[in-house]
Design a protein around this motif. Sequence first.
Motif, PDB file in Angstrom:
ATOM      1  N   ASN A   2      -7.988  10.529  -6.597  1.00 32.41           N
ATOM      2  CA  ASN A   2      -8.001   9.079  -6.426  1.00 32.41           C
ATOM      3  C   ASN A   2      -6.867   8.455  -7.221  1.00 32.41           C
ATOM      4  OD1 ASN A   2     -10.385   9.053  -4.887  1.00 32.41           O
ATOM      5  ND2 ASN A   2     -11.601   9.257  -6.743  1.00 32.41           N
ATOM      6  N   PHE A   3      -6.268   7.412  -6.666  1.00 31.98           N
ATOM      7  CA  PHE A   3      -5.279   6.628  -7.389  1.00 31.98           C
ATOM      8  C   PHE A   3      -5.189   5.262  -6.740  1.00 31.98           C
ATOM      9  CE2 PHE A   3      -2.988   9.076  -4.247  1.00 31.98           C
ATOM     10  CZ  PHE A   3      -2.154   8.159  -3.644  1.00 31.98           C
ATOM     11  N   SER A   4      -4.569   4.349  -7.436  1.00 27.51           N
ATOM     12  CA  SER A   4      -4.470   2.972  -6.957  1.00 27.51           C
ATOM     13  C   SER A   4      -3.110   2.713  -6.336  1.00 27.51           C
ATOM     14  CB  SER A   4      -4.658   1.987  -8.116  1.00 27.51           C
ATOM     15  OG  SER A   4      -5.951   2.105  -8.645  1.00 27.51           O
ATOM     16  N   VAL A   5      -3.129   1.903  -5.282  1.00 25.96           N
ATOM     17  CA  VAL A   5      -1.898   1.462  -4.639  1.00 25.96           C
ATOM     18  C   VAL A   5      -1.982  -0.051  -4.546  1.00 25.96           C
ATOM     19  CG1 VAL A   5      -0.509   1.569  -2.544  1.00 25.96           C
ATOM     20  CG2 VAL A   5      -1.774   3.585  -3.291  1.00 25.96           C
ATOM     21  N   ARG A  28      -9.007   5.556   4.753  1.00 25.88           N
ATOM     22  CA  ARG A  28      -8.717   6.554   5.795  1.00 25.88           C
ATOM     23  C   ARG A  28      -7.407   6.233   6.498  1.00 25.88           C
ATOM     24  NH1 ARG A  28      -8.000  11.243   7.076  1.00 25.88           N
ATOM     25  NH2 ARG A  28      -8.298  11.776   9.244  1.00 25.88           N
ATOM     26  N   LEU A  29      -7.189   4.962   6.809  1.00 27.16           N
ATOM     27  CA  LEU A  29      -5.956   4.567   7.487  1.00 27.16           C
ATOM     28  C   LEU A  29      -4.733   4.843   6.611  1.00 27.16           C
ATOM     29  CD1 LEU A  29      -4.869   3.279  10.094  1.00 27.16           C
ATOM     30  CD2 LEU A  29      -4.893   1.109   8.890  1.00 27.16           C
ATOM     31  N   ILE A  30      -4.835   4.534   5.331  1.00 26.48           N
ATOM     32  CA  ILE A  30      -3.728   4.798   4.406  1.00 26.48           C
ATOM     33  C   ILE A  30      -3.492   6.299   4.290  1.00 26.48           C
ATOM     34  CG2 ILE A  30      -2.994   4.651   1.989  1.00 26.48           C
ATOM     35  CD1 ILE A  30      -4.510   1.905   1.936  1.00 26.48           C
ATOM     36  N   SER A  31      -4.570   7.085   4.201  1.00 24.40           N
ATOM     37  CA  SER A  31      -4.446   8.536   4.123  1.00 24.40           C
ATOM     38  C   SER A  31      -3.769   9.090   5.365  1.00 24.40           C
ATOM     39  CB  SER A  31      -5.832   9.161   3.951  1.00 24.40           C
ATOM     40  OG  SER A  31      -5.756  10.554   3.973  1.00 24.40           O
ATOM     41  N   MET A  32      -4.175   8.616   6.553  1.00 25.53           N
ATOM     42  CA  MET A  32      -3.567   9.063   7.806  1.00 25.53           C
ATOM     43  C   MET A  32      -2.084   8.704   7.852  1.00 25.53           C
ATOM     44  SD  MET A  32      -6.764   8.047  10.332  1.00 25.53           S
ATOM     45  CE  MET A  32      -5.681   7.596  11.649  1.00 25.53           C
TER      46      MET A  32
END
Length: 83
Positions: A2-5, A28-32
């Motif tokens: 985990n980390f912050s953006v 999920r969208l950011i990960s994709m």
Amino acid sequence: MNFSVHFDDATVDRLNKAVERAGVTRNRLISMAVQEWLARNEEKDWPETLLAHFRNPAPELAQDTLDFQAWREHLGGPAEPRW
């Protein structure tokens, strides 16, 4: 992991709208998106045996000459004609 953006407000608004359209969570969208970016932009390199072969100025003199036919299966079949 985990980390912050941190995003600016305009990007967060666009992200929230994209989440609604896609029906997935923001995480999920950011990960994709990151996975897709990495797949397109990571450095792609040839296998080390092939790189070593081309680094040698006289590969035919090497004791273990590279068998190019072994790579033929990775090329696929002949291309279909475009006409």
